[in-house]
Design an enzyme around this catalytic site. Structure first.
Site, PDB file in Angstrom:
ATOM      1  N   GLU A 267      25.500 -11.033  12.134  1.00 52.01           N
ATOM      2  CA  GLU A 267      24.512 -11.441  13.130  1.00 52.01           C
ATOM      3  C   GLU A 267      23.874 -10.173  13.698  1.00 52.01           C
ATOM      4  O   GLU A 267      24.589  -9.279  14.143  1.00 52.01           O
ATOM      5  CB  GLU A 267      25.174 -12.227  14.259  1.00 52.01           C
ATOM      6  CG  GLU A 267      25.815 -13.523  13.838  1.00 52.01           C
ATOM      7  CD  GLU A 267      26.531 -14.186  15.005  1.00 52.01           C
ATOM      8  OE1 GLU A 267      25.834 -14.715  15.904  1.00 52.01           O
ATOM      9  OE2 GLU A 267      27.771 -14.128  15.047  1.00 52.01           O
ATOM     10  N   ARG A 482      41.356 -10.949   9.622  1.00 49.05           N
ATOM     11  CA  ARG A 482      40.564  -9.910  10.279  1.00 49.05           C
ATOM     12  C   ARG A 482      41.359  -8.621  10.393  1.00 49.05           C
ATOM     13  O   ARG A 482      42.589  -8.632  10.371  1.00 49.05           O
ATOM     14  CB  ARG A 482      40.181 -10.355  11.693  1.00 49.05           C
ATOM     15  CG  ARG A 482      39.170 -11.459  11.768  1.00 49.05           C
ATOM     16  CD  ARG A 482      39.012 -11.927  13.208  1.00 49.05           C
ATOM     17  NE  ARG A 482      38.528 -10.847  14.046  1.00 49.05           N
ATOM     18  CZ  ARG A 482      37.334 -10.833  14.628  1.00 49.05           C
ATOM     19  NH1 ARG A 482      36.511 -11.832  14.454  1.00 49.05           N
ATOM     20  NH2 ARG A 482      36.963  -9.834  15.397  1.00 49.05           N
ATOM     21  N   LYS A 492      31.239  -7.730  21.223  1.00 51.79           N
ATOM     22  CA  LYS A 492      29.868  -7.297  21.503  1.00 51.79           C
ATOM     23  C   LYS A 492      29.524  -7.482  22.977  1.00 51.79           C
ATOM     24  O   LYS A 492      28.919  -6.604  23.605  1.00 51.79           O
ATOM     25  CB  LYS A 492      28.889  -8.091  20.630  1.00 51.79           C
ATOM     26  CG  LYS A 492      29.033  -7.818  19.140  1.00 51.79           C
ATOM     27  CD  LYS A 492      28.155  -8.753  18.327  1.00 51.79           C
ATOM     28  CE  LYS A 492      28.367  -8.538  16.835  1.00 51.79           C
ATOM     29  NZ  LYS A 492      27.604  -9.499  16.017  1.00 51.79           N
TER      30      LYS A 492
END
Length: 769
Positions: A267, A482, A492
């Site tokens: 993204e 992950r 973020k």
């Protein structure tokens, strides 16, 4: 049936009480086994022996396509499939032939139905295998790996059930009874020293990692064995086969030529962090390892948070890590196609316009939408109204009619946003969601392997459902764990908070673990890739210590960062008997351990500067550097210096006067220290952990929130450090090892005055957080 009756049914086919109870807890397995047992009892009656019961249990547990259950149970009950070998072959066959009807002749041939293996055939095969390994058997005797004999013999006589007795008797005949030597434990093989190995293994000693045997490419090739081959999507667990699946896969193979296709879909609303490095390596690396291609596709479906700087930085980081995308695409490239498919979804009865508010459908078990069954024509009209801007934001959404694996019901496919899009401007005021967009973009680009992190596992069923609902090519989603690090903030939203509050300068502040920050700090891309390879590709989430990443950095910089000399806290030293009236050029190897990599020159004059820590007025036990009683050597200069006079300003030592003598004409000193002469004055930035706790985002560990966990000593700026002139022409991001001090990199803030970031120390600091 009551639970007690089901347990009795399972026990009747040979399951232990414990196994029967465990099976009962698994609803899908329990239902399949009940169906299998009932079918068997309908043919054989209530008396079913344990061996047949075991086969029934295995087929119920391992068969994912339950519509084939009755077919296989019929073969088991009819005693046509009698062994695990045959059952394994049968399961493989039905998995690779998803379209009905099954060719029974081909099926029976592949499963060994009706094949009779005589004792003579078994004995002949065993004898042939033993003769093949006879020399090795006689040498190793009973330490020989007997599994080799079993494996080779079974490849010759595929459907025999057990050759154990025959094999044992023939080996005994060849070797005779076991002796005392045979019964002794096999001595452990001596460990190879690192110098004796062609490749180094991963060894962690005192927090330091050495190079490992497997490269990333080797690990990815290993993963390739677990994944489906292009065009064999239907062999994947959970993949839904429709009447048109095989035609779509045939067309897919014609378009791609059977090529592996992956994609990295970030993204563009923030900068990539070290966890993304694993995703980049896995997606691009998997494609590369299998001679395939990988797209960089921006998931730009939320115009409120997307900025040009993020698009640019993401591509820079992908290429910095060494990967070139086959193509750079955007979800927005496909907005028109996605819209047309949304209309088709409504027409097929798979989607509807809903007026529930966001707050109403959030969380677990939200109320069902009262608009779920509204007429198709009404939803089509309302969706067109959404597109034309007839509703305010939040007043209407388009939702899909499905229940996801995590229980989420009817996920949103489209929502209204009146924010101009970075690429499409004001063309659209409705934007698709990830749940709707991702699998369809994968389908458009004919992705073969959609590699996602584990949290997207709950979306796998919806991924398959949506492609099949539109009857388009359906790729396969695979999930992996992950990569996280302790002592880091990677969210973020939270990094933006750190920037806004001034805790860090920007996304590339070297105390962060964004990729731009790591590059600025001086971490080589190769070191990050090596770290990802060492972590490996696992299903489980991996959380590592930062010092393990730093160890990978040292491994690379030790080989690639040329040496220079720098003094962070200078102390002036005047050599009163300097042997020349002009500077002496000192030749310094760029890499002392490998002088074939070249040399550079530094001036040596009567005034040099050393580290303040390299001098003490009073000699203490164990201190080997300069004192009034103890001389030291100057690295590379070929001279030893001895203190004559200590000059102070109040209580602070500001200068030393020393005499020098040739190293080969005096007693060898206890230490050699670094120094600079006619140096460049530079700024040096020393970094420590930004936060003080392992998990700064965990409220249980940091109740006050991550902003209260900032380490006040995370940055130390030294404005008047000194470095030798060999680095004068260095470029931004260029790495050096400042001898005895650490690894450093040139910061973009450099002007005529160079700025150096300390990348890592020469070895791990034992006092580090």
């Amino acid at each position: 049936m009551a639970a007690a009756d089901i347990l009795a049914l399972f026990s009747a086919v040979g399951l232990s009480e414990q196994k029967a109870k465990e099976t009962l807890k698994n609803e899908s397995l329990s239902a399949a086994l009940r169906e299998a047992v009932k079918q068997a009892q309908g043919v054989l009656g209530s008396n079913i022996d344990k061996s047949l019961g075991t086969l029934l249990y295995n087929v119920a547990a391992r068969l994912k396509d339950q519509k084939r259950l009755g077919f296989l149970v019929g073969y088991i009950v009819g005693k046509k499939i009698c062994t695990d070998l045959q059952l394994n072959a049968a399961l493989d066959y039905v998995k690779s032939h998803p379209v009905d009807p099954i060719d029974t002749v081909d099926f029976e041939r592949e499963c060994g139905v009706g094949v009779v293996v005589t004792p003579e055939q078994i004995e002949e095969a065993v004898e042939h295998t033993i003769s093949k390994y006879k020399e090795q058997l006689l040498k190793e005797r009973y330490r020989f790996n007997m599994g080799l004999l079993m494996g080779e013999e079974q490849s010759e006589v595929r459907w025999e059930q057990d050759d154990g007795d025959v094999k044992d008797l023939m080996v005994l005949h060849l070797l005779g009874p076991k002796t005392e030597a045979d019964l002794e434990k096999k001595p452990k093989a001596a460990k190879q020293k690192p110098a004796e190995t062609e490749k180094k293994e991963q060894i962690v000693t005192n927090g330091e990692i050495k190079l490992e045997t497997k490269t990333l490419m080797e690990q990815l090739r290993g993963e390739a064995l677990k994944f489906h081959k292009p065009g064999e999507n239907y062999k994947t667990e959970g993949y839904v086969v429709t009447p048109n699946t095989m035609n779509l896969l045939k067309e897919h193979l014609w378009i791609t030529g059977g090529q592996v296709r992956a994609r990295f879909p970030p993204e563009p609303n923030g900068i990539l962090h070290v966890g993304h490095a694993k995703a980049i390596n896995f997606n691009f690396g998997y494609a590369k390892a299998n001679n395939g291609i990988c797209f960089l596709r921006y998931d730009d479906t939320n115009p409120e948070k997307e900025e040009e700087k993020y698009f640019t930085a993401i591509r820079e980081m992908v290429e910095w890590l060494g990967y070139k995308p086959y193509a750079v695409t955007h979800a927005s490239d496909y907005f028109q196609q996605l819209y047309e498919w949304a209309v088709e979804m409504i027409e097929r009865g798979h989607a509807y316009v809903c007026h529930q508010k966001v707050e109403e459908i959030k969380g677990h078990n939200p109320p069902p939408s009262p608009w779920r069954d509204r007429p198709v024509e009404e939803s089509l009209l309302l969706f067109e109204g959404m597109k034309k801007g007839k509703f305010v934001e939040g007043e209407a959404t388009l939702r899909m009619k499905l229940i996801m694996e995590d229980g989420k019901m009817d996920p949103v496919a489209y929502r209204i946003k009146y924010t101009p899009h970075h690429r499409t401007g004001d063309t659209w005021c409705i934007y698709p969601t990830y749940d709707y967009t991702h699998c369809l973009c994968d389908s458009i680009e004919h992705i073969t392997h959609s590699l996602c992190t584990k949290e997207f596992q709950a979306r796998r069923s919806s991924y398959f459902w949506l492609c099949n609902a539109l009857d388009v090519y359906c790729p396969v989603q695979w999930e992996y764990g992950r990569l996280n690090l302790h002592y880091t903030v990677v969210s973020k939203r939270k990094i933006i908070k750190l920037v806004e509050t001034g805790a860090v300068r920007d996304w590339d502040d070297p105390r962060l673990f964004t990729l731009t920050a790591l590059r600025r700090r001086g971490f080589p891309a190769e070191a990050i890739n090596n770290f990802c390879a060492r972590v490996g590709v696992t299903v489980a989430q991996t959380t590592m210590e930062p010092h393990l990443l730093e160890a990978c950095v040292r491994d690379v910089l030790n080989e690639k960062a040329p040496r220079a000399m720098a003094v962070l806290e200078p102390l002036k030293v005047t050599i009163t008997n300097f042997p020349s009236d002009k500077p002496i050029d000192v030749v310094v190897p760029n890499f002392p351990a490998d002088e074939s990599k070249g040399f550079h020159k530094v001036p040596f004059t009567s005034t040099v500067y050393i580290e303040q820590a390299d001098f003490r007025e009073v000699l203490e036990k164990g201190y080997k550097r300069l004192t009034p009683e103890q001389p030291v050597g100057l690295r590379h200069a070929g001279y030893v210096v001895a203190v004559q006079k200590v000059i102070k300003n109040k209580d602070k030592v500001v200068e030393l006067e020393v005499v020098c003598s040739k190293s080969d004409a005096t007693e060898k000193p206890k230490a050699f220290i670094h120094w600079v002469s006619n140096p460049l004055v530079c700024e040096v930035r020393l970094y420590e952990s930004l936060v003080t706790h392992k998990n700064p985002e965990d409220p249980a560990e940091v109740p006050g929130g991550f902003l209260t966990d900032i380490n006040p000593n995370s940055l130390c700026v030294i404005e008047d450090a000194m470095v030798d002139i060999s680095v004068k022409a260095s470029k931004v991001f260029e790495n050096f090892q400042f001898e005895r001090v650490g690894y450093f990199s040139v910061d973009p803030d450099s002007t005529e005055k160079l700025v150096f970031n300390r990348t890592v120390m020469l070895k791990e600091d034992p006092g580090k957080i």
